[in-house]
Design a protein around this motif. Structure first.
Motif, PDB file in Angstrom:
ATOM      1  N   MET A   1      48.245  30.324  37.336  1.00 49.57           N
ATOM      2  CA  MET A   1      46.891  29.765  37.279  1.00 49.57           C
ATOM      3  C   MET A   1      46.179  30.065  38.594  1.00 49.57           C
ATOM      4  O   MET A   1      46.710  29.771  39.664  1.00 49.57           O
ATOM      5  CB  MET A   1      46.942  28.264  37.016  1.00 49.57           C
ATOM      6  N   GLY A   2      45.005  30.662  38.507  1.00 49.37           N
ATOM      7  CA  GLY A   2      44.263  31.026  39.694  1.00 49.37           C
ATOM      8  C   GLY A   2      43.584  29.846  40.358  1.00 49.37           C
ATOM      9  O   GLY A   2      43.551  28.718  39.829  1.00 49.37           O
ATOM     10  N   LEU A   3      43.030  30.112  41.547  1.00 51.12           N
ATOM     11  CA  LEU A   3      42.360  29.060  42.304  1.00 51.12           C
ATOM     12  C   LEU A   3      41.170  28.500  41.530  1.00 51.12           C
ATOM     13  O   LEU A   3      40.938  27.287  41.530  1.00 51.12           O
ATOM     14  CB  LEU A   3      41.904  29.618  43.654  1.00 51.12           C
ATOM     15  N   LEU A 149      33.386  29.608  44.859  1.00 53.95           N
ATOM     16  CA  LEU A 149      34.368  29.539  45.942  1.00 53.95           C
ATOM     17  C   LEU A 149      35.465  30.576  45.752  1.00 53.95           C
ATOM     18  O   LEU A 149      35.885  31.247  46.696  1.00 53.95           O
ATOM     19  CB  LEU A 149      34.964  28.129  45.999  1.00 53.95           C
ATOM     20  N   SER A 150      35.932  30.715  44.497  1.00 55.24           N
ATOM     21  CA  SER A 150      36.999  31.688  44.213  1.00 55.24           C
ATOM     22  C   SER A 150      36.541  33.109  44.497  1.00 55.24           C
ATOM     23  O   SER A 150      37.294  33.913  45.070  1.00 55.24           O
ATOM     24  CB  SER A 150      37.448  31.551  42.757  1.00 55.24           C
ATOM     25  N   ALA A 155      36.816  37.847  47.804  1.00 58.77           N
ATOM     26  CA  ALA A 155      36.146  38.850  48.632  1.00 58.77           C
ATOM     27  C   ALA A 155      36.821  38.964  49.998  1.00 58.77           C
ATOM     28  O   ALA A 155      36.999  40.066  50.528  1.00 58.77           O
ATOM     29  CB  ALA A 155      34.668  38.491  48.797  1.00 58.77           C
ATOM     30  N   VAL A 156      37.216  37.823  50.579  1.00 58.81           N
ATOM     31  CA  VAL A 156      37.924  37.857  51.865  1.00 58.81           C
ATOM     32  C   VAL A 156      39.271  38.560  51.705  1.00 58.81           C
ATOM     33  O   VAL A 156      39.658  39.385  52.537  1.00 58.81           O
ATOM     34  CB  VAL A 156      38.118  36.427  52.407  1.00 58.81           C
ATOM     35  N   ALA A 157      39.983  38.247  50.603  1.00 60.51           N
ATOM     36  CA  ALA A 157      41.283  38.889  50.369  1.00 60.51           C
ATOM     37  C   ALA A 157      41.120  40.390  50.170  1.00 60.51           C
ATOM     38  O   ALA A 157      41.928  41.187  50.672  1.00 60.51           O
ATOM     39  CB  ALA A 157      41.957  38.259  49.148  1.00 60.51           C
ATOM     40  N   ALA A 175      30.997  40.359  53.158  1.00 64.19           N
ATOM     41  CA  ALA A 175      31.436  40.277  51.766  1.00 64.19           C
ATOM     42  C   ALA A 175      31.226  38.886  51.177  1.00 64.19           C
ATOM     43  O   ALA A 175      30.885  38.753  49.998  1.00 64.19           O
ATOM     44  CB  ALA A 175      32.914  40.672  51.649  1.00 64.19           C
ATOM     45  N   VAL A 176      31.412  37.822  51.969  1.00 65.66           N
ATOM     46  CA  VAL A 176      31.297  36.457  51.436  1.00 65.66           C
ATOM     47  C   VAL A 176      29.869  35.936  51.497  1.00 65.66           C
ATOM     48  O   VAL A 176      29.551  34.908  50.891  1.00 65.66           O
ATOM     49  CB  VAL A 176      32.221  35.490  52.201  1.00 65.66           C
TER      50      VAL A 176
END
Length: 414
Positions: A1-3, A149-150, A155-157, A175-176
């Motif tokens: 399950m993702g964030l 938020l996800s 984008a940071v990842a 990016a964010v």
């Protein structure tokens, strides 16, 4: 399950619980208010009925004297001279009101008190529909908020992966987007780390290039002077060490060119299987290798590729020499399509090298010998210029296995 799913589920559960508690509290308060109003109304009626009976002996509102169905608890309280009300339990709930009159009898009134009258039913329906609508609205808002938020965290990842792949100019803060929350702080910290890493790599590249250039002239003079020494074992040792030092300087210069990004592939069409056989033959002559120390296998039809043959030969030479130095012969070179595999029969590559790839000045485990760790690094650099994929692993029968996969259309670096 993702964030996103986790955050949405948490928001939904918390909001649902809060709305449920609120609805129960509102309904309970409404029931309590209704009970208080009914008690007050019944108390007023019994007092009026008692006054009428004491004045003219007439009972009002259907009141009865010494009703045998009067609850004993209520009779006991009223006998003490108080006006009281009492609600009986299920299945036939009633609101009783009683008072003692002047002749000592107990006057009482009973009326129905159903817990689910039309007004309470309407309130309950309104609370259920309003609660469901509110939960649906909160769920929608939570999905949108969690999705935003996800996306920013993803984008940071993604930027972190681009930086790890060598794109040090990538910006996580860009990016964010704009903001002053924790995600923006994380992106700023990542950009700061990338900037510091970029500076360190640039300093390392400059140091490598400067050292290699500064050493090139004295090493060349040293090698020339060594050739003038009289024959003998000491002279041979000096010449051998001078040649090793020259190869090290040349390797450092080659790595410096890779770091500067100026290397480009000089493409030509070659038959890969035939070319690999010729390259291995030349390497045997240059290194004075035994014929059975390096064996070439060609599987399947000949594949014509557009590539830089000089770089392919350099990659092969480094992989084979590495296998001979750190592994055990014979070194098996297999050509199949656009894939070249180089397998030795030693202890295999260390797990760190397989997982992270080669690094300069790190030769691996002690059992694979000593060295500067530049050979595999240079091979990886040539593969990158060709747009090829060079991976390191363990052969099915044991030993180190290096696999070079050439692209259909080579990607050159400028």
């Amino acid at each position: 399950m993702g964030l996103r799913s986790k955050l949405g589920l948490i928001f939904l559960l918390v909001s649902s619980f809060a709305i449920l508690v609120l609805c129960v509290a509102v309904y309970t308060q409404a029931q309590s208010s209704r009970l208080d109003r009914t008690r007050g109304f019944a108390s007023e009626r019994i007092q009026l009925a008692a006054e009428s009976y004491n004045t003219n002996g007439v009972t009002l509102f259907g009141s009865r004297l010494d009703d045998p169905d009067l609850p004993p608890d209520l009779r006991e309280v009223v006998t003490a001279g108080k006006v009281a009300t009492f609600v009986t339990g299920s299945p036939n709930r009633q609101m009783w009101a009683a008072a003692r009159v002047e002749d000592g009898k107990v006057l009482s009134i009973a009326q129905g008190y159903a817990p689910n009258d039309p007004s309470m039913n309407a309130l309950r329906r309104a609370l259920i529909l309003g609660g469901i609508g509110t939960v649906a609205l909160v769920a929608l808002v939570s999905v949108v908020a969690a999705g935003s938020l996800s996306r920013r965290i993803v984008a940071v990842a993604g930027t972190a992966r681009r930086i790890a792949a060598g794109e040090l100019d990538a910006s996580a803060a860009h990016a964010v987007g704009k903001g002053r929350d924790e995600v923006q702080s994380l992106a700023t910290a990542l950009d700061t780390m990338a900037s510091s890493l970029r500076g360190q790599l640039e300093a390392e590249r400059r140091f490598t290039a400067d050292v290699a250039h500064d050493l090139r002239t004295p090493v060349t003079g040293l090698l020339t002077a060594a050739e003038l020494l009289p024959p003998g074992r000491p002279s041979e040792l000096v010449r051998d060490r001078a040649k090793v030092l020259r190869r090290l300087v040349e390797d450092l210069l080659e790595i410096a060119r890779f770091d500067s990004g100026v290397e480009q592939a000089d493409l030509e069409h070659v038959g890969l299987g035939a070319f690999v056989g010729s390259a291995v033959g030349r390497l045997r002559m240059q290194q004075s290798l035994a014929p059975d120390s390096v064996v070439v296998h060609r599987v399947g039809p000949e594949e014509a590729v557009s590539t830089d043959s000089r770089r392919i030969e350099r990659i092969l030479a480094n992989l084979i020499v590495n296998g001979l130095r750190h592994g055990r012969p014979p070194i098996e070179v297999t050509v199949q399509g656009r894939t070249i595999e180089v397998v030795d029969h030693g202890n295999g590559y260390p797990e760190e090298l397989i997982a992270e790839g080669p690094r300069r000045f790190r030769s691996g485990m002690a059992e694979r010998g000593v060295g500067h760790g530049l050979g595999l690094t240079i091979a990886a650099g040539h593969a990158k210029v060709l747009g090829a994929e060079l991976t390191f692993g363990t052969a099915p029968g044991g030993g180190a296995c290096a696999r070079l996969v050439l692209p259909d259309s080579p990607e050159t670096e400028s």
